[in-house]
Design a protein around this motif. Structure first.
Motif, PDB file in Angstrom:
ATOM      1  N   ALA A 112      43.446  40.758  36.038  1.00 22.52           N
ATOM      2  CA  ALA A 112      43.088  39.587  36.841  1.00 22.52           C
ATOM      3  C   ALA A 112      43.716  39.685  38.229  1.00 22.52           C
ATOM      4  O   ALA A 112      43.083  39.363  39.247  1.00 22.52           O
ATOM      5  N   THR A 113      44.965  40.151  38.278  1.00 18.34           N
ATOM      6  CA  THR A 113      45.623  40.348  39.571  1.00 18.34           C
ATOM      7  C   THR A 113      44.970  41.486  40.347  1.00 18.34           C
ATOM      8  O   THR A 113      44.776  41.403  41.564  1.00 18.34           O
ATOM      9  N   ARG A 134      37.508  40.325  29.302  1.00 18.63           N
ATOM     10  CA  ARG A 134      36.619  39.390  30.001  1.00 18.63           C
ATOM     11  C   ARG A 134      37.108  37.952  29.875  1.00 18.63           C
ATOM     12  O   ARG A 134      37.051  37.172  30.832  1.00 18.63           O
ATOM     13  N   VAL A 170      40.106  37.759  32.456  1.00 22.27           N
ATOM     14  CA  VAL A 170      39.786  38.050  33.860  1.00 22.27           C
ATOM     15  C   VAL A 170      38.859  37.001  34.447  1.00 22.27           C
ATOM     16  O   VAL A 170      39.101  36.473  35.548  1.00 22.27           O
ATOM     17  N   TYR A 171      37.788  36.665  33.728  1.00 25.03           N
ATOM     18  CA  TYR A 171      36.855  35.678  34.263  1.00 25.03           C
ATOM     19  C   TYR A 171      37.482  34.285  34.313  1.00 25.03           C
ATOM     20  O   TYR A 171      37.072  33.439  35.113  1.00 25.03           O
ATOM     21  N   ASN A 186      41.757  40.207  41.882  1.00 23.83           N
ATOM     22  CA  ASN A 186      42.030  39.361  43.048  1.00 23.83           C
ATOM     23  C   ASN A 186      42.472  40.192  44.250  1.00 23.83           C
ATOM     24  O   ASN A 186      42.125  39.887  45.394  1.00 23.83           O
ATOM     25  N   GLN A 233      40.824  33.721  34.937  1.00 19.87           N
ATOM     26  CA  GLN A 233      41.999  33.630  35.803  1.00 19.87           C
ATOM     27  C   GLN A 233      41.810  34.188  37.204  1.00 19.87           C
ATOM     28  O   GLN A 233      42.566  33.832  38.108  1.00 19.87           O
ATOM     29  N   SER A 234      40.830  35.057  37.416  1.00 21.07           N
ATOM     30  CA  SER A 234      40.601  35.557  38.770  1.00 21.07           C
ATOM     31  C   SER A 234      39.846  34.509  39.569  1.00 21.07           C
ATOM     32  O   SER A 234      39.219  33.603  39.012  1.00 21.07           O
ATOM     33  N   THR A 292      35.083  37.155  41.136  1.00 22.13           N
ATOM     34  CA  THR A 292      34.332  37.423  39.898  1.00 22.13           C
ATOM     35  C   THR A 292      32.859  37.054  40.012  1.00 22.13           C
ATOM     36  O   THR A 292      32.121  37.191  39.033  1.00 22.13           O
ATOM     37  N   GLY A 336      43.802  42.082  30.358  1.00 25.40           N
ATOM     38  CA  GLY A 336      43.155  41.137  31.267  1.00 25.40           C
ATOM     39  C   GLY A 336      44.143  40.411  32.158  1.00 25.40           C
ATOM     40  O   GLY A 336      43.842  40.123  33.329  1.00 25.40           O
ATOM     41  N   GLU A 337      45.341  40.111  31.640  1.00 28.87           N
ATOM     42  CA  GLU A 337      46.355  39.435  32.446  1.00 28.87           C
ATOM     43  C   GLU A 337      46.733  40.276  33.669  1.00 28.87           C
ATOM     44  O   GLU A 337      46.948  39.756  34.761  1.00 28.87           O
TER      45      GLU A 337
END
Length: 388
Positions: free
Chosen positions: A314-315, A343, A346-347, A318, A349-350, A355, A310-311
């Motif tokens: 997330a990028t 999830r 991502v939810y 974006n 940090q994005s 999202t 997810g880390e």
């Protein structure tokens, strides 16, 4: 990716008409002229070539308001066939499909990709001959071969480049080898791109922006943007496994400072973590089985792998703003543990806009997703794209 010199199956100027019939309902000549803005004589001339090739056939008559009803024309997916090949570290699948990607015949076997290209491709050739023979189709009906390999592939040549789990395959001429047996275009890509094409076609045909992520012995992504597969300049787009994990407050450092994603979240990495915490495991299959039986150590390890993934994702979210992120591979089949970790990060940090309508889901294409994607790659190349 590679091709051979042979007459184009579809003339460049007729591709638009064929695409309209492939993706829509049967239409009359008049309707095609109205939709394209072309003169009826031009439409008729282009249709003649498509009808002569068998790609377009009569489909009955439209309802008439008086006089002779106009004839409908439709795409004929059974006009030609495609050989599709999906090769993994320990499996091989060869399928024969029609031009809609429907599988007509299929054969699979346990193989060892590390045995080298000659024995593996000998099996591919033999299996291809068997499925062709079993289908009753002639070789002249074959329009191309699509191949997925479990490693990096140079887009322009179809040759694997320094594949980590494929000793002896580096720069091997896979298209040339297969063309010695089948005189048709041979297209080769890495397995994750192939899976992305299959997943897109089977599960999300109306989505134009999708990222498919495979989490297994390695980690990679296939990117569909604007409705097309994006390979990058040399074919290496989507290499998530070698991206450094950006440890954050949500995911504190728990490996080497410069640890890449594959070192933390792949099947073997999770297995090593499980073994170090009292639950012996060695392979991605061991992780899958432990996850399915909800072994607490496996669940913890898989959930953390999801956070690590997810880390990085997330990028990706974006940057690319996909509407769907599809998670596949053996580790993803262990239940909801991996997706829950993905999830969570991502939810969190994005960006909210990226999202807002994003879905993060399990792969739905199943075990035939690879061969379906390989077939679609050939179909798109032969029927959609202009000849080089």
């Amino acid at each position: 990716m590679s091709d051979v010199e042979r007459p184009a199956l579809v003339a460049s100027e007729a591709r638009g008409l064929l695409r309209m019939l492939r993706t829509g309902p049967p239409r009359t000549r008049a309707q095609l002229a109205e939709l394209t803005g072309l003169a009826r004589s031009t439409v008729a001339a282009r249709l003649d070539g498509l009808i002569n090739s068998g790609l377009v056939i009569p489909a009955g008559d439209e309802l008439s308001s008086g006089g002779r009803p106009p004839a409908l024309l439709a795409f004929n997916p059974s006009a030609r066939v495609v050989l599709a090949v999906d090769l993994g570290a320990t499996h091989g699948v060869v399928a024969l499909t029609d031009l809609a990607g429907d599988i007509l015949r299929i054969e699979s076997a346990e193989i060892t990709i590390a045995a080298g290209p000659e024995p593996v491709l000998d099996w591919v050739v033999s299996a291809a001959r068997r499925v062709l023979r079993a289908s009753g189709r002639a070789r002249r009906d074959l329009i191309g071969i699509g191949v997925g390999l479990p490693g990096p592939v140079e887009h322009s040549s179809g040759r694997p480049i320094n594949p980590p789990i494929m000793p002896g395959w580096n720069r091997f001429d896979v298209p040339g080898c297969l063309r010695r047996h089948f005189d048709v275009p041979v297209l080769v890509d890495n397995d994750v791109n192939i899976l992305a094409l299959g997943e897109h076609a089977v599960s999300w045909p109306n989505e134009t922006d999708l990222v498919f992520v495979k989490v297994s012995t390695g980690i990679g992504a296939g990117i569909i943007s604007g409705g097309r597969l994006q390979r990058g300049a040399q074919g290496s787009a989507g290499d998530l496994g070698h991206v450094r994990v950006p440890f954050t407050a949500r995911t504190p450092q728990h490996g080497a400072v410069d640890a890449d994603l594959e070192a933390l979240a792949s099947g073997p990495a999770i297995a090593a973590w499980m073994s170090a915490h009292g639950a012996p495991a060695r392979t991605s299959q061991d992780v899958l089985e432990a996850g399915l039986r909800c072994d607490p150590v496996a669940v913890q390890g898989i959930r953390q792998a999801g956070r690590d993934l997810g880390e990085v994702l997330a990028t990706v979210v974006n940057l690319l703003n996909p509407s769907i992120v599809v998670i596949g591979g053996s580790v993803a089949r262990s239940g909801e543990h991996l997706l829950a970790g993905i999830r969570e990060v991502v939810y969190g940090q994005s960006t909210p806009l990226a999202t807002q309508t994003l879905s993060i889901v399990h792969s739905q294409a199943g075990t035939t997703g690879g061969v379906l994607g390989a077939a679609i790659m050939v179909i798109q190349r032969v029927l959609d794209e202009p000849a080089p």
